[in-house]
Design a protein around this motif. Structure first.
Motif, PDB file in Angstrom:
ATOM      1  N   PRO A   1       0.807  -1.172  -0.034  1.00 49.74           N
ATOM      2  CA  PRO A   1       0.015  -0.133  -0.013  1.00 49.74           C
ATOM      3  C   PRO A   1       0.721   1.250  -0.083  1.00 49.74           C
ATOM      4  O   PRO A   1       1.979   1.188   0.790  1.00 49.74           O
ATOM      5  N   GLY A   2       0.487   2.181  -0.803  1.00 54.16           N
ATOM      6  CA  GLY A   2       1.302   3.464  -0.825  1.00 54.16           C
ATOM      7  C   GLY A   2       2.351   3.524  -1.936  1.00 54.16           C
ATOM      8  O   GLY A   2       2.781   4.397  -2.235  1.00 54.16           O
ATOM      9  N   ASP A   3       2.592   2.214  -2.563  1.00 52.00           N
ATOM     10  CA  ASP A   3       3.493   2.304  -3.618  1.00 52.00           C
ATOM     11  C   ASP A   3       2.993   2.908  -4.711  1.00 52.00           C
ATOM     12  O   ASP A   3       1.901   3.057  -5.386  1.00 52.00           O
ATOM     13  N   THR A   4       4.147   3.372  -5.639  1.00 54.71           N
ATOM     14  CA  THR A   4       3.686   4.128  -7.081  1.00 54.71           C
ATOM     15  C   THR A   4       3.769   3.160  -7.990  1.00 54.71           C
ATOM     16  O   THR A   4       4.973   2.531  -8.247  1.00 54.71           O
ATOM     17  N   LEU A   5       2.798   3.206  -8.924  1.00 56.84           N
ATOM     18  CA  LEU A   5       2.885   2.346 -10.250  1.00 56.84           C
ATOM     19  C   LEU A   5       2.887   2.895 -11.092  1.00 56.84           C
ATOM     20  O   LEU A   5       2.070   3.970 -11.460  1.00 56.84           O
ATOM     21  N   LEU A   6       3.773   2.934 -12.328  1.00 57.34           N
ATOM     22  CA  LEU A   6       3.625   3.618 -13.789  1.00 57.34           C
ATOM     23  C   LEU A   6       2.650   2.780 -14.572  1.00 57.34           C
ATOM     24  O   LEU A   6       2.504   1.536 -14.681  1.00 57.34           O
ATOM     25  N   ILE A   7       1.569   3.599 -15.329  1.00 56.93           N
ATOM     26  CA  ILE A   7       0.861   3.179 -16.281  1.00 56.93           C
ATOM     27  C   ILE A   7       1.209   3.507 -17.351  1.00 56.93           C
ATOM     28  O   ILE A   7       1.014   4.695 -17.738  1.00 56.93           O
ATOM     29  N   LEU A   8       1.308   2.745 -18.309  1.00 58.26           N
ATOM     30  CA  LEU A   8       1.804   2.999 -19.876  1.00 58.26           C
ATOM     31  C   LEU A   8       0.625   2.513 -20.689  1.00 58.26           C
ATOM     32  O   LEU A   8      -0.094   1.433 -20.288  1.00 58.26           O
ATOM     33  N   GLY A   9       0.221   2.950 -22.057  1.00 55.07           N
ATOM     34  CA  GLY A   9      -0.708   2.405 -22.525  1.00 55.07           C
ATOM     35  C   GLY A   9      -0.249   2.756 -24.147  1.00 55.07           C
ATOM     36  O   GLY A   9       0.148   3.682 -24.717  1.00 55.07           O
ATOM     37  N   ASP A  10      -0.778   1.971 -24.822  1.00 50.75           N
ATOM     38  CA  ASP A  10      -0.946   1.852 -26.430  1.00 50.75           C
ATOM     39  C   ASP A  10      -2.244   1.413 -26.979  1.00 50.75           C
ATOM     40  O   ASP A  10      -2.723   0.241 -26.416  1.00 50.75           O
ATOM     41  N   ARG A  11      -3.016   1.989 -27.859  1.00 59.00           N
ATOM     42  CA  ARG A  11      -4.205   1.518 -28.387  1.00 59.00           C
ATOM     43  C   ARG A  11      -4.288   0.377 -28.880  1.00 59.00           C
ATOM     44  O   ARG A  11      -5.077  -0.507 -28.852  1.00 59.00           O
ATOM     45  N   GLU A  12      -3.175  -0.101 -29.308  1.00 59.65           N
ATOM     46  CA  GLU A  12      -3.218  -1.723 -30.112  1.00 59.65           C
ATOM     47  C   GLU A  12      -2.697  -2.605 -29.214  1.00 59.65           C
ATOM     48  O   GLU A  12      -3.313  -3.669 -28.980  1.00 59.65           O
ATOM     49  N   THR A  13      -1.917  -2.666 -28.086  1.00 62.59           N
ATOM     50  CA  THR A  13      -1.433  -3.582 -27.254  1.00 62.59           C
ATOM     51  C   THR A  13      -1.937  -3.490 -25.699  1.00 62.59           C
ATOM     52  O   THR A  13      -1.786  -4.299 -25.215  1.00 62.59           O
ATOM     53  N   GLY A  14      -2.689  -2.239 -25.530  1.00 61.54           N
ATOM     54  CA  GLY A  14      -3.173  -2.188 -24.154  1.00 61.54           C
ATOM     55  C   GLY A  14      -2.140  -1.300 -23.056  1.00 61.54           C
ATOM     56  O   GLY A  14      -1.694  -0.900 -23.536  1.00 61.54           O
ATOM     57  N   LEU A  15      -2.574  -1.758 -21.934  1.00 62.14           N
ATOM     58  CA  LEU A  15      -2.114  -1.082 -20.967  1.00 62.14           C
ATOM     59  C   LEU A  15      -0.715  -2.084 -20.027  1.00 62.14           C
ATOM     60  O   LEU A  15      -0.937  -3.144 -20.260  1.00 62.14           O
ATOM     61  N   VAL A  16       0.193  -1.246 -19.531  1.00 60.58           N
ATOM     62  CA  VAL A  16       1.130  -2.035 -18.797  1.00 60.58           C
ATOM     63  C   VAL A  16       1.248  -1.371 -17.655  1.00 60.58           C
ATOM     64  O   VAL A  16       1.310   0.067 -17.520  1.00 60.58           O
ATOM     65  N   ILE A  17       1.363  -1.960 -16.562  1.00 64.31           N
ATOM     66  CA  ILE A  17       1.613  -1.453 -15.260  1.00 64.31           C
ATOM     67  C   ILE A  17       3.078  -1.920 -14.799  1.00 64.31           C
ATOM     68  O   ILE A  17       3.202  -3.113 -14.616  1.00 64.31           O
ATOM     69  N   SER A  18       3.731  -0.962 -14.167  1.00 61.69           N
ATOM     70  CA  SER A  18       5.238  -1.220 -13.772  1.00 61.69           C
ATOM     71  C   SER A  18       5.796  -0.381 -12.669  1.00 61.69           C
ATOM     72  O   SER A  18       5.011   0.641 -12.489  1.00 61.69           O
ATOM     73  N   ARG A  19       6.602  -0.785 -12.182  1.00 60.64           N
ATOM     74  CA  ARG A  19       7.545   0.167 -11.219  1.00 60.64           C
ATOM     75  C   ARG A  19       8.092   1.251 -11.919  1.00 60.64           C
ATOM     76  O   ARG A  19       8.805   0.838 -12.665  1.00 60.64           O
TER      77      ARG A  19
END
Length: 79
Positions: free
Chosen positions: A42-60
């Protein structure tokens, strides 16, 4: 030990942890097995990246910093 479901033909590093439903406020719950395996607290920050063709990626965010440093060092060493 947590692990999720292995994806056939992808080795042990690729896993499926299930699905997440988006709530009214746009929030999702990361499955417990995934949080435990990746040490997400809880409280960690995650990076959300996206591309219309491939979808979302959640990463540190640190992973992209490490990747950027590697790329810059490689460019510096080649130049």
């Amino acid at each position: 030990m947590p692990g999720g479901k292995h994806i056939l033909g992808k080795g042990k590093s690729k896993r499926v942890f299930g699905t997440a439903r988006v709530g009214d406020r746009g929030q999702i719950v990361i499955p417990k097995e995934a949080r435990e395996l990746f040490g997400i607290q809880p409280g960690d920050t995650l990076l959300i990246l996206g591309d219309r063709e491939t979808g979302l990626v959640i990463s540190r965010p640190e992973l992209l910093n490490d990747l950027a440093e590697q790329l810059l060092n490689q460019i510096k060493n080649e130049g």
